[in-house]
Design a protein around this motif. Structure first.
Motif, PDB file in Angstrom:
ATOM      1  N   PHE A 123       4.161  13.723 -37.364  1.00  0.00           N
ATOM      2  CA  PHE A 123       2.957  14.553 -37.356  1.00  0.00           C
ATOM      3  C   PHE A 123       2.841  15.330 -36.048  1.00  0.00           C
ATOM      4  O   PHE A 123       2.615  16.556 -36.040  1.00  0.00           O
ATOM      5  N   MET A 124       3.003  14.659 -34.929  1.00  0.00           N
ATOM      6  CA  MET A 124       2.793  15.278 -33.622  1.00  0.00           C
ATOM      7  C   MET A 124       3.866  16.316 -33.293  1.00  0.00           C
ATOM      8  O   MET A 124       3.581  17.318 -32.627  1.00  0.00           O
ATOM      9  N   VAL A 125       5.099  16.094 -33.757  1.00  0.00           N
ATOM     10  CA  VAL A 125       6.158  17.031 -33.406  1.00  0.00           C
ATOM     11  C   VAL A 125       5.964  18.379 -34.118  1.00  0.00           C
ATOM     12  O   VAL A 125       6.562  19.391 -33.713  1.00  0.00           O
ATOM     13  N   GLN A 126       5.119  18.395 -35.153  1.00  0.00           N
ATOM     14  CA  GLN A 126       4.816  19.654 -35.837  1.00  0.00           C
ATOM     15  C   GLN A 126       3.633  20.395 -35.204  1.00  0.00           C
ATOM     16  O   GLN A 126       3.314  21.515 -35.629  1.00  0.00           O
ATOM     17  N   MET A 127       3.006  19.795 -34.220  1.00  0.00           N
ATOM     18  CA  MET A 127       1.827  20.410 -33.599  1.00  0.00           C
ATOM     19  C   MET A 127       2.246  21.502 -32.620  1.00  0.00           C
ATOM     20  O   MET A 127       2.488  21.261 -31.442  1.00  0.00           O
ATOM     21  N   LYS A 128       2.365  22.715 -33.162  1.00  0.00           N
ATOM     22  CA  LYS A 128       2.707  23.893 -32.363  1.00  0.00           C
ATOM     23  C   LYS A 128       1.772  25.018 -32.798  1.00  0.00           C
ATOM     24  O   LYS A 128       2.168  25.891 -33.604  1.00  0.00           O
ATOM     25  N   PRO A 129       0.544  25.031 -32.308  1.00  0.00           N
ATOM     26  CA  PRO A 129      -0.453  26.009 -32.786  1.00  0.00           C
ATOM     27  C   PRO A 129      -0.052  27.460 -32.586  1.00  0.00           C
ATOM     28  O   PRO A 129      -0.551  28.342 -33.299  1.00  0.00           O
ATOM     29  N   GLY A 130       0.833  27.717 -31.640  1.00  0.00           N
ATOM     30  CA  GLY A 130       1.232  29.099 -31.400  1.00  0.00           C
ATOM     31  C   GLY A 130       2.339  29.596 -32.294  1.00  0.00           C
ATOM     32  O   GLY A 130       2.674  30.787 -32.267  1.00  0.00           O
ATOM     33  N   GLU A 131       2.937  28.727 -33.122  1.00  0.00           N
ATOM     34  CA  GLU A 131       4.103  29.119 -33.915  1.00  0.00           C
ATOM     35  C   GLU A 131       3.821  30.265 -34.886  1.00  0.00           C
ATOM     36  O   GLU A 131       4.645  31.182 -35.005  1.00  0.00           O
ATOM     37  N   PRO A 132       2.686  30.280 -35.617  1.00  0.00           N
ATOM     38  CA  PRO A 132       2.449  31.406 -36.527  1.00  0.00           C
ATOM     39  C   PRO A 132       2.248  32.753 -35.825  1.00  0.00           C
ATOM     40  O   PRO A 132       2.243  33.793 -36.492  1.00  0.00           O
ATOM     41  N   PHE A 133       2.103  32.716 -34.493  1.00  0.00           N
ATOM     42  CA  PHE A 133       1.775  33.943 -33.770  1.00  0.00           C
ATOM     43  C   PHE A 133       2.903  34.388 -32.838  1.00  0.00           C
ATOM     44  O   PHE A 133       2.687  35.202 -31.939  1.00  0.00           O
ATOM     45  N   ILE A 134       4.117  33.865 -33.066  1.00  0.00           N
ATOM     46  CA  ILE A 134       5.245  34.244 -32.210  1.00  0.00           C
ATOM     47  C   ILE A 134       5.600  35.721 -32.398  1.00  0.00           C
ATOM     48  O   ILE A 134       5.800  36.456 -31.415  1.00  0.00           O
ATOM     49  N   THR A 135       5.663  36.182 -33.641  1.00  0.00           N
ATOM     50  CA  THR A 135       5.999  37.588 -33.882  1.00  0.00           C
ATOM     51  C   THR A 135       4.958  38.538 -33.293  1.00  0.00           C
ATOM     52  O   THR A 135       5.325  39.520 -32.615  1.00  0.00           O
ATOM     53  N   PRO A 136       3.639  38.299 -33.520  1.00  0.00           N
ATOM     54  CA  PRO A 136       2.661  39.171 -32.836  1.00  0.00           C
ATOM     55  C   PRO A 136       2.791  39.144 -31.315  1.00  0.00           C
ATOM     56  O   PRO A 136       2.577  40.177 -30.659  1.00  0.00           O
ATOM     57  N   LEU A 137       3.174  37.998 -30.755  1.00  0.00           N
ATOM     58  CA  LEU A 137       3.373  37.919 -29.302  1.00  0.00           C
ATOM     59  C   LEU A 137       4.534  38.809 -28.870  1.00  0.00           C
ATOM     60  O   LEU A 137       4.428  39.557 -27.889  1.00  0.00           O
TER      61      LEU A 137
END
Length: 489
Positions: free
Chosen positions: A42-56
């Protein structure tokens, strides 16, 4: 005589008392191990910024062009994944899982450090390279769980581990969306939050227990443990002679499993679902890799803060599949229908200028794929040993990765056609359309063949029943019905 009876009664009493103690101890041990591993998953999937890598990457902070992200940065992920998949698969079993999970956590840390500090095109390509390592290392987590429990519990704990991963993806996506939309957090801060989570994941991976055995290269540990246990039970007594070690690499367990794959190809259901895994997974991941770029082109996230990548990713993880039908007869048809729906969704995403239509189409596409994944796993794994099952999934994934890489080189890479993202999605639409035609053709063949055989069997049964009545008219009515029932079955 009395002494013999007393001794016998004591032995029976010890045998009756011993199992509950063992059974009480074993569940306690594996329960905590499985709970900890699921918490890690569960914890290793906690990457809140992942869906926003392309906009970054497309923002003014990084300032990469759409062409660079589409044709130079993102393709590296497919190449990296293909290059490291087989070495990681073999290394995972050889080193018994834990070191590969640590390597995965270190790669996660590298990704977010590069996103925070990197500014050049080469650095972003290295970021995608580390992303490929993290994807290849997922096999370590899915295999690790089987080293903790007995075979009777495999299906149960596998569902726990998969659920924990999906819940982690869902929670991470929701958290990222809330931070961005409600909290006003920028892309850079989301990267810092993600970096904190993956560092915590590294600490958890270091604390994981070290398995004593694995599927292919460390099977001797199980035999040694069994001999040690016998020695404790019968100190000083004769021990069974262990089997002679297998000589030569050609007779190793892994090579024997490779030979068994030839028999798997001859089994229609295993062949069908393996082909689905290879071809549909390749198209699915290509869509996932490039869909954020498509969203940014339909609705540029650089110009506004109404970007809902995290919410859409969360919504698309909620559907799982289990349908009780005659899969031997209807598998091709079900796969063909779902693949056709996916082709239509890809066409919709390509032609629409409404971001919400894109979001809904993506969520439905991803959910339909996730719907078939557990069905495919069950259809493949239900008739195989866990060793052969792991090898089949490994080979399927590798072939899918090769196909995905070939398509990437031709369609996406700047050294190939270097297509824009809309043109790429038209290619993916054509790809899934061809798959749909193939599945429907196969379904028609299987269904027509089935009903022809059934009609032929019916006429054979009638002829057989006529001959039976003419030669054995003295059979009682009850026996005749029983014989008829057995023929129908």
């Amino acid at each position: 005589m009395v002494e013999a009876m007393t001794e016998k009664e004591e032995m029976e009493k010890e045998e009756e008392e011993a199992p509950p103690a063992d059974q009480a101890k074993e569940p306690h041990t594996w329960n905590w191990s499985v709970i900890y591993l699921c918490f890690y998953g569960f914890m290793v999937q906690m990457k809140p910024g992942e869906p926003f890598i392309t906009p970054l990457l497309l923002s003014s902070e990084k300032n990469f062009t759409k062409q660079e992200v589409t044709n130079e940065i993102t393709p590296v992920l497919s190449y990296s994944y293909m290059a490291v998949l087989v070495p990681v698969f073999l290394l995972t079993d050889y080193v018994r899982y834990k070191p590969v999970l640590i390597l995965q956590s270190l790669s996660h840390i590298s990704i977010w450090l590069i996103l925070l500090l990197g500014t050049s095109l080469l650095q972003m390509q290295f970021m995608e390279f580390f992303y490929g390592i993290t994807m290849a290392a997922r096999v370590a987590y899915s295999s690790y769980i089987f080293s903790l429990v007995t075979p009777a519990l495999y299906q149960r704990v596998a569902s726990y581990s998969r659920s924990s991963v999906l819940m982690g993806v869902f929670t991470s996506s929701v958290l990222g969306q809330l931070c961005f939309s409600v909290g006003g957090v920028d892309y850079s801060t989301l990267c810092k939050i993600s970096l904190g989570f993956v560092i915590f994941g590294l600490c958890l991976s270091i604390c994981l227990p070290w398995p004593k055995s694995s599927l292919f290269f460390n099977r001797v540990a199980k035999e040694k443990a069994a001999l040690d246990e016998l020695d404790k039970m019968n100190p000083g007594g004769p021990l069974p002679i262990p089997a002679a070690p297998v000589s030569g690499w050609r007779n190793s367990v892994f090579i024997q499993m490779l030979k068994e794959l030839l028999h798997v190809v001859k089994m229609p259901q295993l062949r069908l679902w393996s082909l689905w895994w290879i071809f549909n997974s390749a198209g699915y991941y290509l869509m996932v890799y490039y869909v954020h770029i498509l969203w940014n082109e339909v609705y540029p996230g650089v110009e506004n803060r109404k970007v809902y990548n995290g919410g859409v990713d969360a919504a698309s993880t909620l559907l799982a599949g289990f349908v009780k039908i005659r899969w031997k007869l209807w598998s091709e048809l079900v796969i063909g229908i779902i693949t056709g729906i996916q082709a239509a969704l890809l066409l919709l995403m390509t032609t629409t200028s409404n971001i919400w239509v894109c979001y809904v189409a993506y969520a439905l596409f991803r959910s339909s794929y996730q719907f078939l994944v557990p069905i495919a796993i069950f259809q493949i794994a239900s008739s195989l040993t866990k060793e052969l099952c792991a090898l089949v999934f490994g080979v399927n994934t590798f072939l899918s990765t090769i196909l995905k890489t070939i398509i990437t080189i031709i369609v996406s890479d700047k050294r190939g056609l270097g297509m824009a993202v809309h043109s790429q999605f038209l290619v993916y639409f054509g790809y899934f359309t061809l798959l749909t035609i193939a599945y429907f053709g196969s379904a028609a063949y299987v269904i027509i063949k089935h009903f022809r055989n059934e009609r032929g069997d019916g006429s054979t049964e009638e002829n057989g029943a006529t001959e039976l009545r003419s030669t054995q008219t003295d059979i009682p009515e009850v026996d005749r019905l029983a014989n008829g029932c057995s023929v129908k079955v």
